[in-house]
Motif scaffolding. Structure first.
Motif, PDB file in Angstrom:
ATOM      1  N   ASP A 113       0.803  -1.223   0.000  1.00 25.77           N
ATOM      2  CA  ASP A 113       0.000   0.000   0.000  1.00 25.77           C
ATOM      3  C   ASP A 113       0.838   1.275   0.000  1.00 25.77           C
ATOM      4  OD1 ASP A 113       0.919  -0.301   2.578  1.00 25.77           O
ATOM      5  OD2 ASP A 113      -1.009   0.006   3.558  1.00 25.77           O
ATOM      6  N   ASN A 114       2.131   1.176  -0.295  1.00 25.95           N
ATOM      7  CA  ASN A 114       2.940   2.392  -0.454  1.00 25.95           C
ATOM      8  C   ASN A 114       2.957   2.759  -1.938  1.00 25.95           C
ATOM      9  OD1 ASN A 114       4.565   4.469   0.672  1.00 25.95           O
ATOM     10  ND2 ASN A 114       6.373   3.492  -0.185  1.00 25.95           N
ATOM     11  N   ARG A 115       1.898   3.397  -2.391  1.00 21.63           N
ATOM     12  CA  ARG A 115       1.677   3.579  -3.823  1.00 21.63           C
ATOM     13  C   ARG A 115       1.908   5.009  -4.307  1.00 21.63           C
ATOM     14  NH1 ARG A 115      -2.918  -0.780  -5.645  1.00 21.63           N
ATOM     15  NH2 ARG A 115      -1.912  -2.561  -4.604  1.00 21.63           N
ATOM     16  N   LYS A 116       2.410   5.856  -3.422  1.00 23.92           N
ATOM     17  CA  LYS A 116       2.742   7.236  -3.797  1.00 23.92           C
ATOM     18  C   LYS A 116       4.078   7.606  -3.160  1.00 23.92           C
ATOM     19  CE  LYS A 116      -2.058   8.827  -4.193  1.00 23.92           C
ATOM     20  NZ  LYS A 116      -3.069   9.795  -3.707  1.00 23.92           N
ATOM     21  N   LYS A 119       5.789   8.441   1.364  1.00 29.42           N
ATOM     22  CA  LYS A 119       6.071   7.720   2.598  1.00 29.42           C
ATOM     23  C   LYS A 119       7.241   6.750   2.401  1.00 29.42           C
ATOM     24  CE  LYS A 119       2.588   9.298   5.105  1.00 29.42           C
ATOM     25  NZ  LYS A 119       2.777  10.061   6.358  1.00 29.42           N
ATOM     26  N   GLU A 123       5.841   2.936   6.286  1.00 30.50           N
ATOM     27  CA  GLU A 123       5.159   3.995   7.035  1.00 30.50           C
ATOM     28  C   GLU A 123       3.815   4.389   6.430  1.00 30.50           C
ATOM     29  OE1 GLU A 123       6.186   4.933   9.984  1.00 30.50           O
ATOM     30  OE2 GLU A 123       7.778   3.458   9.702  1.00 30.50           O
ATOM     31  N   THR A 124       3.136   3.453   5.823  1.00 28.12           N
ATOM     32  CA  THR A 124       1.828   3.754   5.234  1.00 28.12           C
ATOM     33  C   THR A 124       0.776   3.881   6.337  1.00 28.12           C
ATOM     34  OG1 THR A 124       1.445   1.386   4.944  1.00 28.12           O
ATOM     35  CG2 THR A 124       2.357   2.593   3.074  1.00 28.12           C
ATOM     36  N   LYS A 126      -2.321   2.877   6.701  1.00 24.98           N
ATOM     37  CA  LYS A 126      -3.096   1.681   7.051  1.00 24.98           C
ATOM     38  C   LYS A 126      -2.230   0.530   7.536  1.00 24.98           C
ATOM     39  CE  LYS A 126      -6.996   1.080   6.318  1.00 24.98           C
ATOM     40  NZ  LYS A 126      -8.174   1.210   7.195  1.00 24.98           N
ATOM     41  N   ASN A 129       1.966  -2.551   4.504  1.00 26.33           N
ATOM     42  CA  ASN A 129       3.311  -3.063   4.261  1.00 26.33           C
ATOM     43  C   ASN A 129       3.961  -3.611   5.523  1.00 26.33           C
ATOM     44  OD1 ASN A 129       3.116  -2.561   1.579  1.00 26.33           O
ATOM     45  ND2 ASN A 129       4.662  -0.964   1.484  1.00 26.33           N
ATOM     46  N   ASN A 195       7.834  -0.098  -2.960  1.00 25.90           N
ATOM     47  CA  ASN A 195       6.627  -0.781  -2.527  1.00 25.90           C
ATOM     48  C   ASN A 195       6.883  -2.280  -2.596  1.00 25.90           C
ATOM     49  OD1 ASN A 195       4.012  -1.068  -1.601  1.00 25.90           O
ATOM     50  ND2 ASN A 195       3.060  -0.817  -3.611  1.00 25.90           N
TER      51      ASN A 195
END
Length: 420
Positions: A113-116, A119, A123-124, A126, A129, A195
């Motif tokens: 979920d580190n898709r941008k 972070k 450190e996402t 939700k 990861n 990611n």
């Protein structure tokens, strides 16, 4: 049973009429929203979202009593890594993060979920990861009892409705521990970031009882309500993947044309590019040879034949079997057809390739459209060693190599197959 037809906006003139043929034939098992709290989980069943198209009417949270948003939806404590269960949700259409269920092998490829690029890897908001790192660490340490069961859901195409794809566990019998969880680099908005790409196994379990879901929430995973396949994996590390063989010997026209609008447009861009190419069809033959090599790295050599003496073969090549030091090389012939979706290839064109195959050769037939049912059936029924690469296959090949937008595809074409 109800007829489920996803409502999808159309940007390509031909896409919706072609896909309607598929959708109108699909009859699905659908569980009503009012029954979710007590419903069992059935593989391939659709679970209805509520009347309000928002997170509060999400069906996954009602089924599993977990979080109602995001790709990772847990029940338990993230702070202490005490997870009771986790739902993994994917729409299967994100071009940058192409989650995929390989139904022939039971593999499920899922991105973190580190898709941008804002972070650090773990450190996402939700914590998806961190969850991935935790469960794969436990897998490699042999501490499988600390790993929660994962329930895989995909988007149905209609509002908040979801399709249950099965119960999953981290890893796969064919993937070693160096490759089952990999941190990959991506570039977005001029910034590099990482990611995870993970591999799960969907187990051979057709039904999950709601009673076991309740057991999990009580902290009692090992009850008579648990599936024996999941218990065998936890106790013995034994994978029993849910595999499915194709029942059809040939693909229909609609199966050969991309069902996703973006992929549809990507292949359409290829057709449009070569339609006016100064080298004519010969230019697409060069592209087809490149696509074949992208499809399988064991294709180690291709030669385009001269356009006026191809003899039914647009290219010839070598396919490597075995290790480099002791490999066997098999000859193959390739035929390429650049066509619009409205125009398929028939027996006349496929027979042209088949008749030119030599002893111990196989053929590759590549088309930006489809192969007619009669021609496809003839190839299969007569056992001809011919691989069909149709429009949907081309889209898959391009995606696998990072070309996941129309602009990416056009840039690739202009760079590698210039008009000059």
């Amino acid at each position: 049973m109800v007829l489920a037809i996803p409502l999808v906006p159309c940007t390509c003139n031909e896409w919706w009429p072609l896909q309607r043929d598929i959708l109108e034939e699909k009859i699905e098992t659908t569980i009503k929203y009012r029954d979710l709290m007590t419903a069992d989980l059935l593989v391939e069943a659709i679970y209805e979202g509520g009347p309000n198209d928002n997170a509060s009417h999400d069906p996954i949270s009602k089924l599993l009593k977990c979080e109602n948003m995001g790709g990772f939806r847990i029940s338990g404590s993230k702070k202490t890594s005490s997870y009771k269960l986790c739902a993994l949700y994917t729409d299967l259409i994100n071009p940058d993060w192409p989650d995929m269920i390989e139904k022939e092998t039971g593999k499920f490829f899922y991105y973190g979920d580190n898709r941008k690029p804002v972070k650090e890897l773990h450190e996402t908001p939700k914590g998806g990861n961190r969850l991935l790192r935790f469960v794969f660490d436990q897998l490699h340490l042999g501490n499988r009892k600390a790993i929660p069961p994962f329930f895989v859901f995909t988007k149905s195409g209609r509002r908040r409705d979801m399709i249950f794809q099965g119960i999953a566990v981290p890893g796969h019998q064919d993937v070693n521990e160096n490759d089952d969880l990999v941190a990959i680099w991506k570039l977005k908005e001029g910034r590099r970031f990482q990611n995870y790409k993970s591999v799960f196994t969907i187990l051979d379990v057709a039904t999950i009882s709601q009673t076991w879901i309740n057991d999990l929430h009580q902290g009692n995973a090992f009850t008579p309500n648990a599936s024996k396949e999941w218990i065998n994996w936890v106790l013995e590390g034994k994978y029993t993947p849910l595999t499915a063989e194709r029942t059809l010997e040939h693909r229909t026209r609609t199966e050969q044309i991309p069902a996703n609008q973006l992929r549809f447009a990507m292949v359409e861009a290829v057709t449009d590019y070569f339609k006016n190419h100064p080298k004519g069809e010969y230019a697409f033959e060069e592209c087809a040879a490149k696509l074949a090599q992208m499809m399988d790295s064991n294709i180690v050599h291709t030669d385009l034949t001269r356009p006026w003496r191809d003899g039914g073969r647009d290219a010839i090549g070598k396919y490597r079997i075995g290790l480099n030091q002791n490999a066997v090389y098999v000859d193959f012939a390739l035929e390429a057809k650049c066509k619009l979706y409205s125009s398929g290839s028939g027996i006349k064109e496929t027979s042209r390739l088949i008749s030119r195959l030599r002893y111990r050769e196989f053929g590759i037939f590549i088309t930006t459209s489809y192969v007619s049912q009669q021609a496809y059936e003839e190839i299969k029924a007569d056992g001809h060693p011919v691989i069909i690469v149709c429009a949907d296959d081309i889209a898959s090949i391009l995606e696998a190599h990072g070309y996941r937008t129309v602009a990416n595809v056009k840039n690739w074409l202009q760079r590698d197959f210039s008009y000059a």
